[in-house]
Motif scaffolding. Structure first.
Motif, PDB file in Angstrom:
ATOM      1  N   ARG A  85     -12.931  18.158 -11.344  1.00 56.10           N
ATOM      2  CA  ARG A  85     -13.169  17.809 -12.745  1.00 56.10           C
ATOM      3  C   ARG A  85     -14.547  18.321 -13.129  1.00 56.10           C
ATOM      4  N   ASP A  86     -14.713  18.677 -14.410  1.00 56.74           N
ATOM      5  CA  ASP A  86     -16.062  19.018 -14.869  1.00 56.74           C
ATOM      6  C   ASP A  86     -16.416  18.146 -16.062  1.00 56.74           C
ATOM      7  N   ALA A  87     -17.675  18.221 -16.476  1.00 59.28           N
ATOM      8  CA  ALA A  87     -18.179  17.342 -17.532  1.00 59.28           C
ATOM      9  C   ALA A  87     -17.506  17.596 -18.880  1.00 59.28           C
ATOM     10  N   GLY A  88     -16.933  18.772 -19.075  1.00 59.74           N
ATOM     11  CA  GLY A  88     -16.309  19.105 -20.350  1.00 59.74           C
ATOM     12  C   GLY A  88     -14.911  18.529 -20.522  1.00 59.74           C
ATOM     13  N   GLY A  89     -14.409  17.792 -19.531  1.00 60.58           N
ATOM     14  CA  GLY A  89     -13.085  17.206 -19.640  1.00 60.58           C
ATOM     15  C   GLY A  89     -11.971  18.111 -19.133  1.00 60.58           C
ATOM     16  N   PHE A  90     -12.337  19.061 -18.280  1.00 59.66           N
ATOM     17  CA  PHE A  90     -11.351  19.984 -17.712  1.00 59.66           C
ATOM     18  C   PHE A  90     -11.184  19.725 -16.222  1.00 59.66           C
ATOM     19  N   LEU A  91     -10.070  20.208 -15.702  1.00 60.47           N
ATOM     20  CA  LEU A  91      -9.805  20.159 -14.267  1.00 60.47           C
ATOM     21  C   LEU A  91      -9.483  21.583 -13.834  1.00 60.47           C
ATOM     22  N   THR A  92     -10.270  22.113 -12.913  1.00 57.20           N
ATOM     23  CA  THR A  92     -10.050  23.476 -12.424  1.00 57.20           C
ATOM     24  C   THR A  92      -9.494  23.417 -11.014  1.00 57.20           C
ATOM     25  N   VAL A  93      -8.345  24.052 -10.844  1.00 58.68           N
ATOM     26  CA  VAL A  93      -7.677  24.120  -9.545  1.00 58.68           C
ATOM     27  C   VAL A  93      -7.862  25.541  -9.020  1.00 58.68           C
ATOM     28  N   LYS A  94      -8.363  25.661  -7.788  1.00 61.36           N
ATOM     29  CA  LYS A  94      -8.587  26.977  -7.176  1.00 61.36           C
ATOM     30  C   LYS A  94      -7.817  27.069  -5.877  1.00 61.36           C
ATOM     31  N   GLY A  95      -7.453  28.289  -5.527  1.00 66.10           N
ATOM     32  CA  GLY A  95      -6.736  28.491  -4.281  1.00 66.10           C
ATOM     33  C   GLY A  95      -6.539  29.951  -3.972  1.00 66.10           C
ATOM     34  N   SER A  96      -5.625  30.205  -3.050  1.00 68.41           N
ATOM     35  CA  SER A  96      -5.343  31.557  -2.601  1.00 68.41           C
ATOM     36  C   SER A  96      -3.826  31.762  -2.573  1.00 68.41           C
ATOM     37  N   GLU A 165      -7.370  35.482  -4.640  1.00 63.67           N
ATOM     38  CA  GLU A 165      -7.972  34.221  -5.076  1.00 63.67           C
ATOM     39  C   GLU A 165      -7.505  33.948  -6.500  1.00 63.67           C
ATOM     40  N   VAL A 166      -7.085  32.713  -6.773  1.00 65.02           N
ATOM     41  CA  VAL A 166      -6.563  32.354  -8.091  1.00 65.02           C
ATOM     42  C   VAL A 166      -7.176  31.041  -8.573  1.00 65.02           C
ATOM     43  N   PHE A 167      -7.074  30.819  -9.893  1.00 63.38           N
ATOM     44  CA  PHE A 167      -7.512  29.555 -10.475  1.00 63.38           C
ATOM     45  C   PHE A 167      -6.598  29.203 -11.637  1.00 63.38           C
ATOM     46  N   MET A 168      -6.571  27.921 -11.986  1.00 60.34           N
ATOM     47  CA  MET A 168      -5.835  27.399 -13.135  1.00 60.34           C
ATOM     48  C   MET A 168      -6.685  26.296 -13.731  1.00 60.34           C
ATOM     49  N   GLN A 169      -6.765  26.237 -15.060  1.00 61.68           N
ATOM     50  CA  GLN A 169      -7.561  25.190 -15.691  1.00 61.68           C
ATOM     51  C   GLN A 169      -6.674  24.337 -16.596  1.00 61.68           C
ATOM     52  N   PHE A 170      -6.811  23.026 -16.447  1.00 56.33           N
ATOM     53  CA  PHE A 170      -5.998  22.044 -17.166  1.00 56.33           C
ATOM     54  C   PHE A 170      -6.908  21.053 -17.879  1.00 56.33           C
ATOM     55  N   PRO A 171      -6.354  20.308 -18.850  1.00 62.46           N
ATOM     56  CA  PRO A 171      -7.105  19.143 -19.346  1.00 62.46           C
ATOM     57  C   PRO A 171      -7.192  18.146 -18.184  1.00 62.46           C
ATOM     58  N   ALA A 172      -8.326  17.474 -18.050  1.00 64.55           N
ATOM     59  CA  ALA A 172      -8.481  16.534 -16.929  1.00 64.55           C
ATOM     60  C   ALA A 172      -7.738  15.233 -17.207  1.00 64.55           C
ATOM     61  N   PRO A 173      -6.965  14.763 -16.232  1.00 62.34           N
ATOM     62  CA  PRO A 173      -6.363  13.436 -16.362  1.00 62.34           C
ATOM     63  C   PRO A 173      -7.463  12.372 -16.386  1.00 62.34           C
ATOM     64  N   PRO A 174      -7.138  11.138 -16.779  1.00 65.86           N
ATOM     65  CA  PRO A 174      -8.168  10.091 -16.804  1.00 65.86           C
ATOM     66  C   PRO A 174      -8.782   9.865 -15.422  1.00 65.86           C
ATOM     67  N   PRO A 175     -10.013   9.356 -15.390  1.00 62.16           N
ATOM     68  CA  PRO A 175     -10.694   9.142 -14.102  1.00 62.16           C
ATOM     69  C   PRO A 175      -9.928   8.228 -13.153  1.00 62.16           C
ATOM     70  N   THR A 176      -9.073   7.367 -13.683  1.00 60.09           N
ATOM     71  CA  THR A 176      -8.300   6.466 -12.820  1.00 60.09           C
ATOM     72  C   THR A 176      -7.204   7.194 -12.048  1.00 60.09           C
TER      73      THR A 176
END
Length: 195
Positions: A85-96, A165-176
């Motif tokens: 998660r980042d401060a902007g409210g996004f969730l970045t998933v990285k992988g291969s 190497e790949v990435f995907m960015q999503f809106p971040a789910p709630p902190p819970t």
């Protein structure tokens, strides 16, 4: 020898002496500068690595341990190494993304999904979604104002044993929400823990 000749000869000797002094002085400066340059610590950087999507990313020392592995068709597998998660409210998933087969294969076209806006921008992982089972909500890959998915694009063919190497960015789910199911068309889903 006439006075005139002696004066010219004296000037010549003086000019040669000055030139020799100048050369010696410059050589001394050059030597000090060269020594100072040798004393400086050498900077080392990892060479950037070009991904299948054309994005340049710094090469890492060791690959991160996967937190989940999605198995796909034709020997493809997607190893997820982080979901941050980042401060902007996004969730970045990285992988291969790796082709584990013994011959080169095209990335399945289905991975880009079937949304018209995303299809216009070529092969990508734009069809990926996150499912929050606890919150009963599905999150789609974010898009920019032109409809481009915020994920690795330009995916084409991976040679036998090759990876990208790949990435995907999503809106971040709630902190819970601490874990989600990552789903990518043509791949089996996998549960990933969020950090």
């Amino acid at each position: 020898m006439s006075v005139r000749h002696a004066t010219k000869a004296g000037r010549g000797v003086a000019a040669v002496a000055m030139a020799a002094g100048l050369v010696l002085g410059l050589t001394g400066c050059g030597g000090e500068a060269q020594q100072a340059q040798q004393d400086k610590p050498k900077a080392t950087t990892a060479a950037p690595q070009k991904t299948a999507g054309g994005n340049t990313q710094p090469q890492s020392e060791e690959p991160a341990e996967p937190i989940a592995v999605l198995k796909g068709q034709d020997g493809f597998q997607l190893a997820i190494t982080s979901a941050d998660r980042d401060a902007g409210g996004f969730l970045t998933v990285k992988g291969s993304l790796k082709n584990t087969s013994e011959k080169g294969r095209a990335i399945p076209a289905g991975t880009r999904g079937d949304e018209t806006e995303v299809l216009k921008h070529g092969n990508s992982l734009g069809g990926a979604t996150l499912v929050d089972l606890q919150g009963k909500k599905r999150y789609y890959v974010l898009r920019d104002t032109d409809g481009r998915p915020l994920t690795t694009t330009g995916l084409d063919i991976l040679g036998a044993g090759a990876s990208a190497e790949v990435f995907m960015q999503f809106p971040a789910p709630p902190p819970t929400t601490t874990e989600v199911s990552l789903q990518l068309p043509t791949f089996d889903p996998a549960t990933i823990k969020l950090s």
